[in-house]
Design a protein around this motif. Structure first.
Motif, PDB file in Angstrom:
ATOM      1  N   UNK A 105       0.833  -1.186   0.000  1.00  0.00           N
ATOM      2  CA  UNK A 105       0.000   0.000   0.000  1.00  0.00           C
ATOM      3  C   UNK A 105       0.876   1.248   0.000  1.00  0.00           C
ATOM      4  N   UNK A 106       0.697   2.153  -0.956  1.00  0.00           N
ATOM      5  CA  UNK A 106       1.535   3.372  -0.996  1.00  0.00           C
ATOM      6  C   UNK A 106       1.374   4.248   0.241  1.00  0.00           C
ATOM      7  N   UNK A 107       0.182   4.277   0.830  1.00  0.00           N
ATOM      8  CA  UNK A 107      -0.037   5.106   2.019  1.00  0.00           C
ATOM      9  C   UNK A 107       0.847   4.631   3.166  1.00  0.00           C
ATOM     10  N   UNK A 108       0.869   3.325   3.411  1.00  0.00           N
ATOM     11  CA  UNK A 108       1.695   2.785   4.495  1.00  0.00           C
ATOM     12  C   UNK A 108       3.171   3.010   4.211  1.00  0.00           C
ATOM     13  N   UNK A 109       3.592   2.796   2.969  1.00  0.00           N
ATOM     14  CA  UNK A 109       5.009   2.982   2.631  1.00  0.00           C
ATOM     15  C   UNK A 109       5.426   4.438   2.823  1.00  0.00           C
ATOM     16  N   UNK A 110       4.535   5.373   2.497  1.00  0.00           N
ATOM     17  CA  UNK A 110       4.852   6.783   2.684  1.00  0.00           C
ATOM     18  C   UNK A 110       5.005   7.107   4.169  1.00  0.00           C
ATOM     19  N   UNK A 111       4.067   6.635   4.984  1.00  0.00           N
ATOM     20  CA  UNK A 111       4.148   6.882   6.420  1.00  0.00           C
ATOM     21  C   UNK A 111       5.404   6.247   7.010  1.00  0.00           C
ATOM     22  N   UNK A 112       5.700   5.016   6.617  1.00  0.00           N
ATOM     23  CA  UNK A 112       6.871   4.311   7.146  1.00  0.00           C
ATOM     24  C   UNK A 112       8.160   5.037   6.783  1.00  0.00           C
ATOM     25  N   UNK A 113       8.292   5.438   5.524  1.00  0.00           N
ATOM     26  CA  UNK A 113       9.518   6.101   5.084  1.00  0.00           C
ATOM     27  C   UNK A 113       9.700   7.453   5.764  1.00  0.00           C
ATOM     28  N   UNK A 114       8.652   8.250   5.811  1.00  0.00           N
ATOM     29  CA  UNK A 114       8.745   9.570   6.437  1.00  0.00           C
ATOM     30  C   UNK A 114       9.002   9.442   7.941  1.00  0.00           C
ATOM     31  N   UNK A 115       8.407   8.428   8.562  1.00  0.00           N
ATOM     32  CA  UNK A 115       8.636   8.222  10.001  1.00  0.00           C
ATOM     33  C   UNK A 115      10.092   7.879  10.276  1.00  0.00           C
ATOM     34  N   UNK A 116      10.636   6.944   9.511  1.00  0.00           N
ATOM     35  CA  UNK A 116      12.027   6.548   9.710  1.00  0.00           C
ATOM     36  C   UNK A 116      12.977   7.709   9.423  1.00  0.00           C
ATOM     37  N   UNK A 117      12.645   8.507   8.429  1.00  0.00           N
ATOM     38  CA  UNK A 117      13.493   9.642   8.069  1.00  0.00           C
ATOM     39  C   UNK A 117      13.487  10.708   9.163  1.00  0.00           C
ATOM     40  N   UNK A 118      12.301  11.113   9.589  1.00  0.00           N
ATOM     41  CA  UNK A 118      12.239  12.176  10.601  1.00  0.00           C
ATOM     42  C   UNK A 118      12.725  11.679  11.957  1.00  0.00           C
ATOM     43  N   UNK A 119      12.572  10.387  12.245  1.00  0.00           N
ATOM     44  CA  UNK A 119      13.081   9.844  13.511  1.00  0.00           C
ATOM     45  C   UNK A 119      14.594   9.966  13.581  1.00  0.00           C
ATOM     46  N   UNK A 120      15.277   9.761  12.456  1.00  0.00           N
ATOM     47  CA  UNK A 120      16.736   9.879  12.438  1.00  0.00           C
ATOM     48  C   UNK A 120      17.173  11.307  12.708  1.00  0.00           C
TER      49      UNK A 120
END
Length: 251
Positions: A105-120
């Motif tokens: 699902x593109x929605x989940x992939x977008x949330x996952x990627x942005x979360x991992x990026x901003x968490x770093x």
């Protein structure tokens, strides 16, 4: 004034914008939703990462350092492609552990990627703020018998959060603007709606001008809200109003 606005939007140049305001609204709401979820999840993940980053245990410190090094050193677009398209190469594995339905699902992939990026990025902001807490304050708290979680909860973290807030404001703003990349994986956010309307109307300047105006308005609204929060959290540092002259004592 209203007649001028009517004439502006009645102009055929802005007709694609005026006729698709409902689509722009839904795209804006999706952009805000993705930003809010990614910021909330990233902040929850960033705090333990920051604590592990400053840990004396190399088994905690070095894996976190590697994670932060990668997500801060690579473009967000590459990370988005890696999660959305790259996960398909390991479909059998992800099906076995039951997460393939999410990763497709593109929605989940977008949330996952942005979360991992901003968490770093947020973890590094918090790490710097924690290490910037004056050592004297920590020693004073230890002298009162505080240690461990209680020391961090009552002394270190409140001070670190206040110091980190200006830098964290910039990170949230950058993340909000970076959500424009999710349109590449078929999500109809604000940028995605603009791209579709341009492909049908060929009014590039008018549509992107309107999209940019929405991004700009929301960005400065976010900055205003964070400034209010910073003002509230640092109330003890604000100058007190000057006291008037005291009345002369009666003779």
């Amino acid at each position: 004034m209203m007649e001028s606005l009517d004439l502006l939007f009645a102009d055929t140049r802005f007709a694609p914008v005026w006729n698709n305001l409902d689509r722009f609204l839904w795209g804006t709401l999706l952009t805000i939703e993705i930003t809010a979820l990614s910021v909330a999840l990233g902040l929850v993940l960033a705090l333990p990462l920051a604590l592990a980053r400053i840990s004396a245990n190399p088994l905690l410190r070095w894996p976190v350092y590697g994670y932060i090094f990668y997500f801060r050193g690579t473009p967000l677009l590459v990370q988005l492609f890696l999660v959305y398209y790259g996960s398909g190469q390991f479909r059998d594995f992800f099906e076995d552990i039951g997460v393939w339905r999410l990763l497709r699902e593109p929605y989940f992939c977008a949330i996952l990627t942005l979360t991992l990026n901003t968490a770093a990025y947020t973890a590094e902001i918090l790490r710097g703020a924690i290490q910037a807490v004056p050592f004297g304050e920590v020693e004073a708290a230890r002298a009162y018998g505080m240690s461990g979680f209680r020391l961090y909860r009552r002394i270190v973290l409140p001070k670190a959060i206040r110091m980190a807030l200006p830098a964290y404001t910039n990170e949230v703003v950058f993340l909000f603007q970076a959500t424009s990349l999710v349109s590449i994986i078929t999500l109809m956010d604000l940028t995605g709606v603009g791209r579709v309307i341009i492909s049908r109307s060929f009014r590039t300047f008018e549509v992107w001008f309107f999209v940019g105006a929405i991004y700009c308005a929301i960005t400065y609204l976010m900055i205003w809200l964070f400034n209010k929060l910073e003002h509230r959290l640092s109330g003890h540092l604000r100058d007190r109003p000057a006291e008037g002259p005291k009345p002369a004592p009666a003779e």
